[in-house]
Design an enzyme around this catalytic site. Structure first.
Site, PDB file in Angstrom:
ATOM      1  N   HIS A 118       0.810  -1.227   0.000  1.00 15.54           N
ATOM      2  CA  HIS A 118       0.000   0.000   0.000  1.00 15.54           C
ATOM      3  C   HIS A 118       0.835   1.265   0.000  1.00 15.54           C
ATOM      4  O   HIS A 118       0.314   2.347   0.256  1.00 15.54           O
ATOM      5  CB  HIS A 118      -0.942  -0.008   1.212  1.00 15.54           C
ATOM      6  CG  HIS A 118      -1.901  -1.151   1.196  1.00 15.54           C
ATOM      7  ND1 HIS A 118      -2.398  -1.724   2.342  1.00 15.54           N
ATOM      8  CD2 HIS A 118      -2.447  -1.834   0.157  1.00 15.54           C
ATOM      9  CE1 HIS A 118      -3.215  -2.723   2.015  1.00 15.54           C
ATOM     10  NE2 HIS A 118      -3.252  -2.798   0.698  1.00 15.54           N
ATOM     11  N   SER A 222      -2.492  -9.686  10.780  1.00 13.99           N
ATOM     12  CA  SER A 222      -3.497  -9.142   9.859  1.00 13.99           C
ATOM     13  C   SER A 222      -4.828  -9.842  10.060  1.00 13.99           C
ATOM     14  O   SER A 222      -4.885 -11.071  10.163  1.00 13.99           O
ATOM     15  CB  SER A 222      -3.050  -9.316   8.401  1.00 13.99           C
ATOM     16  OG  SER A 222      -4.062  -8.883   7.510  1.00 13.99           O
TER      17      SER A 222
END
Length: 281
Positions: A118, A222
């Site tokens: 990202h 995550s």
């Protein structure tokens, strides 16, 4: 269904699975919570969503709101230090480390073979001319254009994506690109924005290469709530590649995991690094 991680032998089984052979590591915000950076979806996370890409490009008011908050949040985030989990990932000798985090802490410990899926919040891009510049330079311009702003809002709560919980951003001045006068955006992938295709292809290739080498995909910290990371777990499961998930709290990929470990990454990852002596520099 994955093995439960309540029994010590199953925690050991997950370590054994990851301890030898090829490894691809996928990390998320839970890896950085022990560095003082909150996450959106952990057990104590507030029910908040970050600004979307569509909101950001909607006009100057949205950009003013974003940068007023981010100016405060990033000044604190950039002081965060890597924790034992980051250092352990750097020592694993993984084929590839895929991080969904933008905080730069993997980079700070020199993690080899890193893909910042990202982007990095320490970089800024102009949406008009696409020139990329360091965030530190913009931070100084923001301070100069908004004297006293940080002091007046010193007590606001920091949020996970590098901004803060602040509603009133009236009067905040946002500098434009010094080259073309265009709007500036952090060089990160916002919600509603696509990850650059070459990054995704590199990650898929690394995951798929595990299939013929008895490798493992390790997910660390995550929740896999968004498809950006979950797609790699799905691809691994489709190819019959073992998946180990280490996270505090349930994840969206639990049903695809070979082993599921309910643990903090700052504790579990150093144990894994110690179990891979031939891979540690």
């Amino acid at each position: 269904m994955p093995d439960s991680a309540t029994a010590p032998d199953l925690v050991g089984a997950a370590l054994e699975r990851c301890a030898a052979g090829p490894l691809v590591v996928l990390t998320g915000a839970g890896l950085s919570t022990d560095s003082g950076i909150p996450d959106y979806r952990g057990p104590q996370a507030p029910a908040r969503m970050p600004m979307t890409y569509q909101e950001f490009v909607s006009g100057p008011l949205a950009q003013q709101r974003y940068w007023a908050r981010s100016h405060l949040g990033w000044s604190r985030m950039r002081r965060a230090d890597p924790n034992p989990g980051h250092r352990a990932v750097a020592a694993l000798g993984a084929d590839l480390v895929i991080t969904q985090n933008v905080d730069g802490l993997h980079e700070a410990v020199g993690t080899p073979g890193l893909v910042a899926l990202h982007g990095r919040i320490a970089d800024v891009v102009c949406l008009a001319c696409r020139r990329t510049t360091p965030r530190t330079a913009l931070q100084q311009r923001l301070e100069d254009a908004n004297p006293g702003w940080a002091g007046r809002h010193a007590d606001v709560e920091v949020r996970p994506d590098g901004d803060v919980d602040l509603d009133d951003t009236t009067g905040f001045v946002v500098p434009a690109c010094t080259d073309c006068g265009g709007p500036l955006k952090p060089d990160v992938v916002f919600f509603g924005e696509n990850v650059p295709k070459p990054r995704v292809e590199r990650c898929f290739a690394a995951v798929e290469a595990l299939a013929d080498r008895d490798g493992t995909l390790l997910v660390a910290g995550s929740s896999l709530t968004v498809m950006s990371g979950l797609r790699f777990v799905r691809r691994a499961a489709q190819r019959g590649i073992p998946v180990v998930i280490v996270n505090r709290g349930a994840t969206r990929g639990d049903d695809l995991a070979t082993h599921r470990v309910e643990a903090g990454t700052s504790e579990w990852l150093p144990a894994l690094a110690a179990a891979r002596p031939s891979f540690v520099e």
